[in-house]
Design a protein around this motif. Structure first.
Motif, PDB file in Angstrom:
ATOM      1  N   VAL A   1       0.837  -1.013   0.022  1.00 46.78           N
ATOM      2  CA  VAL A   1       0.023  -0.076   0.175  1.00 46.78           C
ATOM      3  C   VAL A   1       0.917   1.299   0.021  1.00 46.78           C
ATOM      4  O   VAL A   1       1.529   1.541   1.105  1.00 46.78           O
ATOM      5  CB  VAL A   1      -1.012   0.158   1.230  1.00 46.78           C
ATOM      6  CG1 VAL A   1      -1.912   1.188   1.147  1.00 46.78           C
ATOM      7  CG2 VAL A   1      -1.842  -1.115   1.397  1.00 46.78           C
ATOM      8  N   VAL A   2       0.872   2.014  -1.146  1.00 41.96           N
ATOM      9  CA  VAL A   2       1.550   3.156  -1.116  1.00 41.96           C
ATOM     10  C   VAL A   2       0.680   4.403  -0.657  1.00 41.96           C
ATOM     11  O   VAL A   2      -0.226   4.806  -1.365  1.00 41.96           O
ATOM     12  CB  VAL A   2       2.361   3.544  -2.483  1.00 41.96           C
ATOM     13  CG1 VAL A   2       2.990   4.741  -2.606  1.00 41.96           C
ATOM     14  CG2 VAL A   2       3.039   2.197  -3.051  1.00 41.96           C
ATOM     15  N   VAL A   3       0.852   5.006   0.411  1.00 43.27           N
ATOM     16  CA  VAL A   3       0.233   6.123   0.878  1.00 43.27           C
ATOM     17  C   VAL A   3       0.848   7.362   0.569  1.00 43.27           C
ATOM     18  O   VAL A   3       2.092   7.498   0.874  1.00 43.27           O
ATOM     19  CB  VAL A   3      -0.035   5.841   2.333  1.00 43.27           C
ATOM     20  CG1 VAL A   3      -1.010   6.852   2.728  1.00 43.27           C
ATOM     21  CG2 VAL A   3      -0.492   4.194   2.650  1.00 43.27           C
ATOM     22  N   THR A   4       0.296   8.233   0.055  1.00 41.21           N
ATOM     23  CA  THR A   4       0.600   9.549  -0.300  1.00 41.21           C
ATOM     24  C   THR A   4      -0.093  10.815   0.260  1.00 41.21           C
ATOM     25  O   THR A   4      -1.285  10.517   0.409  1.00 41.21           O
ATOM     26  CB  THR A   4       1.204   9.486  -1.803  1.00 41.21           C
ATOM     27  OG1 THR A   4       1.661  10.875  -2.122  1.00 41.21           O
ATOM     28  CG2 THR A   4      -0.464   9.788  -2.631  1.00 41.21           C
ATOM     29  N   GLY A   5       0.378  12.028   0.259  1.00 47.37           N
ATOM     30  CA  GLY A   5      -0.218  13.103   0.674  1.00 47.37           C
ATOM     31  C   GLY A   5       0.656  14.376   0.662  1.00 47.37           C
ATOM     32  O   GLY A   5       1.737  14.278   0.389  1.00 47.37           O
ATOM     33  N   ILE A   6       0.217  15.443   0.779  1.00 48.27           N
ATOM     34  CA  ILE A   6       0.914  16.524   1.053  1.00 48.27           C
ATOM     35  C   ILE A   6       0.796  17.393   2.500  1.00 48.27           C
ATOM     36  O   ILE A   6      -0.381  17.589   2.764  1.00 48.27           O
ATOM     37  CB  ILE A   6       0.839  17.684  -0.137  1.00 48.27           C
ATOM     38  CG1 ILE A   6       1.681  18.611  -0.399  1.00 48.27           C
ATOM     39  CG2 ILE A   6      -0.666  18.152  -0.212  1.00 48.27           C
ATOM     40  CD1 ILE A   6       2.950  18.258  -0.910  1.00 48.27           C
TER      41      ILE A   6
END
Length: 324
Positions: free
Chosen positions: A49-54
């Motif tokens: 699970v590749v979790v991303t955000g800013i």
């Protein structure tokens, strides 16, 4: 910055906690078919699970990744701003991508999402605006909408990030139960520190560090004192001729006997021992020994292998290992 003289600090703190608690409670209405399908998708994922955000959402993403990894769901964190500068290379064809954003429409998200879609990976949006660009482009939407930030200016991410964190925890716990992830499994990923030791350190690991004080039923008082003193554990087991445990003598037993001013010349171990001593099997977890000590308000336990005495585990052993 100028101090607000009229602020009631306690009142502000309680209001903040109440607002965030209410926001978490409101998330229950968003546990829907999409949420269930996301759990299924992640559980059956052959990759990570590749979790991303800013921004603040990226910090929440890192915490979710840490929780996933520690509970058996392989995960990676990918910063949304860095993704378009090479970090997209961490995504493989078997991975699932989860993008976290309150607005769902930040510039970095608008650049990143089409690239992920081109890769063909399933995209999960954890978003606070279900009409946003991210929500419309995602395969599944986890709704983390909040009515208001706890920040008095309704600007600083507070309530919204708390909601994201809670939604991530809900996913993690569902996956734990989905996979039947046990405390033993958890210990494999947490071998270090006090937490790890509570999950894997056994009684035998500590008792073997000591000598095993023991005397016979007919041992003299002098022999008892020498054994307790030389082994420096404040206690000795009392065994019969066949090596079977019969009782225990502590330094407290010796003091109480001496306080009675009884003749000591002919005193034997069997005369002052306590029957039915508290004991624990050597294959038990050390944390269980601590629980027994607390329950009976004692500082040591006899260690057994079946019916045979093996040694002593002392409260100091548990303190030294950081279990307390």
């Amino acid at each position: 910055m100028k101090r607000n003289e009229s602020i009631n600090i306690g009142q502000v703190a309680r209001r903040t906690i109440a607002m965030e608690a209410s926001a978490i409670n409101d998330l229950q209405q968003f546990i829907n078919t999409d949420f269930e399908q996301v759990v299924e998708l992640i559980a059956q994922c052959k990759g990570r699970v590749v979790v991303t955000g800013i921004g603040k959402s990226a910090i929440i993403a890192q915490k979710i990744v840490a929780t996933f990894n520690s509970t058996g769901t392989p995960s990676l964190f990918m910063h949304a701003a860095e993704a378009i500068h090479g970090d997209l290379g961490m995504i493989t064809e078997d991975d699932v991508v989860m993008c976290i954003s309150k607005s769902g429409s930040s510039a970095e998200i608008k650049v990143l999402v089409p690239l992920v879609r081109n890769f063909g990976n399933k995209l999960i949006a954890m978003v606070g605006n279900t009409d946003s660009f991210l929500a419309k482009e995602a395969d599944f939407v986890l709704n983390t909408t909040v009515s208001q930030e706890a920040c008095p200016n309704n600007l600083a991410p507070t309530t919204s990030t708390t909601a994201q964190l809670a939604m991530g925890d809900a996913l993690a716990v569902c996956l734990i139960e989905y996979h039947g992830f046990t405390a033993a499994d958890f210990a494999k990923f947490h071998p270090g520190g006090a937490l790890g030791k509570k999950l894997y350190l056994k009684v035998s690991d500590l008792s073997k560090l000591h000598q095993s004080p023991k005397v016979k039923l007919d041992s003299s008082l002098r022999e008892v004192i020498v054994e307790i003193s030389s082994k420096m554990l404040g206690v000795t087991a009392v065994l019969d001729e066949n090596g079977i445990l019969q009782g225990i003598i502590t330094d407290g037993d010796l003091r109480r006997m001496l306080e009675k001013n009884v003749p000591t010349t002919d005193v034997k171990a069997k005369d002052i021992m306590s029957l039915n001593p508290k004991a624990i099997q050597q294959d038990q977890l050390a944390i269980n020994a601590l629980d027994m000590m607390r329950q009976h308000d004692i500082t040591q336990l006899l260690v057994m292998e079946g019916n045979y005495y093996q040694g002593i585990i002392h409260l100091h052993d548990l303190i030294r290992e950081g279990i307390i």
